[in-house]
Design a protein around this motif. Structure first.
Motif, PDB file in Angstrom:
ATOM      1  N   HIS A 101     -55.899 -19.842  49.217  1.00 28.64           N
ATOM      2  CA  HIS A 101     -56.356 -19.304  50.495  1.00 28.64           C
ATOM      3  C   HIS A 101     -55.448 -18.202  51.020  1.00 28.64           C
ATOM      4  O   HIS A 101     -55.598 -17.756  52.152  1.00 28.64           O
ATOM      5  N   GLU A 102     -54.493 -17.775  50.163  1.00 26.22           N
ATOM      6  CA  GLU A 102     -53.571 -16.737  50.608  1.00 26.22           C
ATOM      7  C   GLU A 102     -52.933 -16.046  49.410  1.00 26.22           C
ATOM      8  O   GLU A 102     -52.641 -16.684  48.403  1.00 26.22           O
ATOM      9  N   LEU A 103     -52.729 -14.749  49.543  1.00 25.11           N
ATOM     10  CA  LEU A 103     -51.884 -14.000  48.615  1.00 25.11           C
ATOM     11  C   LEU A 103     -50.652 -13.608  49.409  1.00 25.11           C
ATOM     12  O   LEU A 103     -50.771 -13.031  50.496  1.00 25.11           O
ATOM     13  N   SER A 104     -49.497 -13.901  48.887  1.00 24.38           N
ATOM     14  CA  SER A 104     -48.255 -13.614  49.594  1.00 24.38           C
ATOM     15  C   SER A 104     -47.967 -12.113  49.657  1.00 24.38           C
ATOM     16  O   SER A 104     -48.488 -11.338  48.852  1.00 24.38           O
ATOM     17  N   GLU A 105     -47.154 -11.735  50.611  1.00 31.04           N
ATOM     18  CA  GLU A 105     -46.706 -10.353  50.705  1.00 31.04           C
ATOM     19  C   GLU A 105     -46.012  -9.981  49.403  1.00 31.04           C
ATOM     20  O   GLU A 105     -45.347 -10.818  48.787  1.00 31.04           O
ATOM     21  N   ASN A 106     -46.172  -8.746  48.983  1.00 32.47           N
ATOM     22  CA  ASN A 106     -45.563  -8.248  47.749  1.00 32.47           C
ATOM     23  C   ASN A 106     -46.032  -9.049  46.533  1.00 32.47           C
ATOM     24  O   ASN A 106     -45.264  -9.356  45.636  1.00 32.47           O
ATOM     25  N   PHE A 107     -47.330  -9.370  46.528  1.00 31.12           N
ATOM     26  CA  PHE A 107     -47.898 -10.125  45.408  1.00 31.12           C
ATOM     27  C   PHE A 107     -47.762  -9.291  44.144  1.00 31.12           C
ATOM     28  O   PHE A 107     -48.148  -8.137  44.091  1.00 31.12           O
ATOM     29  N   ASN A 108     -47.196  -9.906  43.123  1.00 33.04           N
ATOM     30  CA  ASN A 108     -46.939  -9.221  41.863  1.00 33.04           C
ATOM     31  C   ASN A 108     -47.903  -9.747  40.812  1.00 33.04           C
ATOM     32  O   ASN A 108     -47.883 -10.934  40.495  1.00 33.04           O
ATOM     33  N   VAL A 109     -48.744  -8.898  40.300  1.00 38.32           N
ATOM     34  CA  VAL A 109     -49.753  -9.293  39.319  1.00 38.32           C
ATOM     35  C   VAL A 109     -49.120  -9.951  38.097  1.00 38.32           C
ATOM     36  O   VAL A 109     -49.634 -10.932  37.578  1.00 38.32           O
ATOM     37  N   SER A 110     -47.990  -9.436  37.646  1.00 36.91           N
ATOM     38  CA  SER A 110     -47.377  -9.980  36.429  1.00 36.91           C
ATOM     39  C   SER A 110     -46.811 -11.383  36.616  1.00 36.91           C
ATOM     40  O   SER A 110     -46.575 -12.082  35.643  1.00 36.91           O
ATOM     41  N   SER A 111     -46.621 -11.823  37.857  1.00 41.99           N
ATOM     42  CA  SER A 111     -46.130 -13.193  38.093  1.00 41.99           C
ATOM     43  C   SER A 111     -47.232 -14.048  38.706  1.00 41.99           C
ATOM     44  O   SER A 111     -47.001 -14.817  39.631  1.00 41.99           O
ATOM     45  N   LYS A 112     -48.441 -13.902  38.177  1.00 38.53           N
ATOM     46  CA  LYS A 112     -49.599 -14.636  38.688  1.00 38.53           C
ATOM     47  C   LYS A 112     -49.315 -16.137  38.684  1.00 38.53           C
ATOM     48  O   LYS A 112     -48.846 -16.678  37.687  1.00 38.53           O
ATOM     49  N   PRO A 113     -49.640 -16.814  39.783  1.00 37.25           N
ATOM     50  CA  PRO A 113     -49.397 -18.251  39.829  1.00 37.25           C
ATOM     51  C   PRO A 113     -50.367 -19.048  38.951  1.00 37.25           C
ATOM     52  O   PRO A 113     -50.094 -20.185  38.616  1.00 37.25           O
ATOM     53  N   PHE A 114     -51.486 -18.449  38.553  1.00 39.33           N
ATOM     54  CA  PHE A 114     -52.459 -19.112  37.695  1.00 39.33           C
ATOM     55  C   PHE A 114     -52.804 -18.178  36.542  1.00 39.33           C
ATOM     56  O   PHE A 114     -53.083 -17.004  36.757  1.00 39.33           O
ATOM     57  N   THR A 115     -52.817 -18.706  35.343  1.00 44.47           N
ATOM     58  CA  THR A 115     -53.060 -17.871  34.166  1.00 44.47           C
ATOM     59  C   THR A 115     -54.471 -17.307  34.132  1.00 44.47           C
ATOM     60  O   THR A 115     -54.715 -16.301  33.484  1.00 44.47           O
ATOM     61  N   CYS A 116     -55.410 -17.933  34.850  1.00 37.46           N
ATOM     62  CA  CYS A 116     -56.789 -17.432  34.853  1.00 37.46           C
ATOM     63  C   CYS A 116     -56.930 -16.148  35.672  1.00 37.46           C
ATOM     64  O   CYS A 116     -57.874 -15.393  35.475  1.00 37.46           O
ATOM     65  N   MET A 117     -55.993 -15.881  36.580  1.00 36.61           N
ATOM     66  CA  MET A 117     -56.060 -14.664  37.403  1.00 36.61           C
ATOM     67  C   MET A 117     -55.870 -13.432  36.529  1.00 36.61           C
ATOM     68  O   MET A 117     -55.012 -13.423  35.651  1.00 36.61           O
ATOM     69  N   LYS A 118     -56.674 -12.421  36.812  1.00 29.10           N
ATOM     70  CA  LYS A 118     -56.553 -11.160  36.086  1.00 29.10           C
ATOM     71  C   LYS A 118     -56.618 -10.015  37.080  1.00 29.10           C
ATOM     72  O   LYS A 118     -57.177 -10.155  38.173  1.00 29.10           O
ATOM     73  N   ALA A 119     -56.073  -8.883  36.683  1.00 30.93           N
ATOM     74  CA  ALA A 119     -56.094  -7.690  37.527  1.00 30.93           C
ATOM     75  C   ALA A 119     -56.978  -6.631  36.885  1.00 30.93           C
ATOM     76  O   ALA A 119     -57.011  -6.488  35.662  1.00 30.93           O
ATOM     77  N   GLY A 120     -57.659  -5.893  37.732  1.00 34.16           N
ATOM     78  CA  GLY A 120     -58.407  -4.735  37.272  1.00 34.16           C
ATOM     79  C   GLY A 120     -57.537  -3.502  37.422  1.00 34.16           C
ATOM     80  O   GLY A 120     -56.474  -3.538  38.042  1.00 34.16           O
ATOM     81  N   LYS A 121     -58.013  -2.414  36.867  1.00 35.68           N
ATOM     82  CA  LYS A 121     -57.264  -1.165  36.916  1.00 35.68           C
ATOM     83  C   LYS A 121     -57.590  -0.428  38.213  1.00 35.68           C
ATOM     84  O   LYS A 121     -58.752  -0.262  38.563  1.00 35.68           O
ATOM     85  N   ASN A 122     -56.543   0.028  38.902  1.00 38.01           N
ATOM     86  CA  ASN A 122     -56.773   0.824  40.109  1.00 38.01           C
ATOM     87  C   ASN A 122     -56.992   2.288  39.722  1.00 38.01           C
ATOM     88  O   ASN A 122     -56.925   2.647  38.551  1.00 38.01           O
ATOM     89  N   SER A 123     -57.241   3.127  40.711  1.00 40.77           N
ATOM     90  CA  SER A 123     -57.526   4.534  40.430  1.00 40.77           C
ATOM     91  C   SER A 123     -56.319   5.307  39.908  1.00 40.77           C
ATOM     92  O   SER A 123     -56.461   6.405  39.384  1.00 40.77           O
ATOM     93  N   ALA A 124     -55.121   4.716  40.036  1.00 38.27           N
ATOM     94  CA  ALA A 124     -53.914   5.323  39.473  1.00 38.27           C
ATOM     95  C   ALA A 124     -53.716   4.878  38.021  1.00 38.27           C
ATOM     96  O   ALA A 124     -52.736   5.254  37.387  1.00 38.27           O
ATOM     97  N   GLY A 125     -54.654   4.053  37.515  1.00 35.39           N
ATOM     98  CA  GLY A 125     -54.578   3.603  36.132  1.00 35.39           C
ATOM     99  C   GLY A 125     -53.646   2.427  35.914  1.00 35.39           C
ATOM    100  O   GLY A 125     -53.287   2.121  34.781  1.00 35.39           O
ATOM    101  N   LYS A 126     -53.269   1.746  36.990  1.00 34.70           N
ATOM    102  CA  LYS A 126     -52.321   0.630  36.888  1.00 34.70           C
ATOM    103  C   LYS A 126     -52.971  -0.667  37.354  1.00 34.70           C
ATOM    104  O   LYS A 126     -54.009  -0.667  38.017  1.00 34.70           O
ATOM    105  N   LEU A 127     -52.321  -1.793  37.017  1.00 32.24           N
ATOM    106  CA  LEU A 127     -52.818  -3.103  37.410  1.00 32.24           C
ATOM    107  C   LEU A 127     -52.226  -3.571  38.739  1.00 32.24           C
ATOM    108  O   LEU A 127     -52.784  -4.444  39.380  1.00 32.24           O
ATOM    109  N   GLU A 128     -51.114  -3.016  39.143  1.00 29.73           N
ATOM    110  CA  GLU A 128     -50.432  -3.458  40.362  1.00 29.73           C
ATOM    111  C   GLU A 128     -51.041  -2.834  41.617  1.00 29.73           C
ATOM    112  O   GLU A 128     -51.768  -1.847  41.541  1.00 29.73           O
TER     113      GLU A 128
END
Length: 153
Positions: free
Chosen positions: A71-98
């Motif tokens: 129910h919350e994403l913490s401040e400075n959420f870091n995609v590479s330290s996802k708390p659950f392995t099922c979470m994935k990131a899409g690519k932003n317009s800068a071509g990055k996942l963060e």
């Protein structure tokens, strides 16, 4: 369709986003939280974008397959330290996942933080584009919510 309520302690809805969360500051994501995720939700999707960008929609952050019990994403959420392995990131317009904070070239821009509750976990690769992710979500959205912040340099 039910509505998911979104908020952040960083700014009021439609208020100005503090520079800490932009390219002019620390460029970290704000804490985001939500309530009202409907029964039957299998995953959540978060998309942050700027429809006021000069070349059209600029995608700042995409996160999908967020477990519905979150129910919350913490401040400075870091995609590479996802708390659950099922979470994935899409690519932003800068071509990055963060997270890529607001950095408008001129004027006041609106930044939409959109949360979608889905009836499935998405079998999509990390790095998916917003367009392809929205297509994969078609017919699976149970509920959604949004929070808007504004920023001007």
């Amino acid at each position: 369709m039910n509505y998911v309520a979104m908020k952040t302690p960083a700014f009021v809805p439609n208020g100005m986003i503090p520079s800490k969360y932009t390219c002019d500051g620390e460029n970290i994501s704000p804490c985001l939280n939500w309530a009202g995720v409907p029964e039957g939700t299998q995953s959540l999707v978060l998309i942050m974008d700027d429809p006021d960008a000069p070349n059209g929609d600029w995608v700042h952050f995409i996160l999908f397959n967020i477990p519905p019990e979150i129910h919350e994403l913490s401040e400075n959420f870091n995609v590479s330290s996802k708390p659950f392995t099922c979470m994935k990131a899409g690519k932003n317009s800068a071509g990055k996942l963060e997270y890529h904070g607001p950095c408008p070239p001129s004027g006041i821009h609106r930044y939409f933080f959109k949360l979608y509750a889905l009836d499935v976990m998405l079998d999509q690769p990390e790095g998916i584009s917003k367009k392809d992710l929205l297509k994969a979500m078609e017919g699976h959205i149970l509920s959604q919510g949004e929070l808007v912040g504004r920023y001007q340099r």
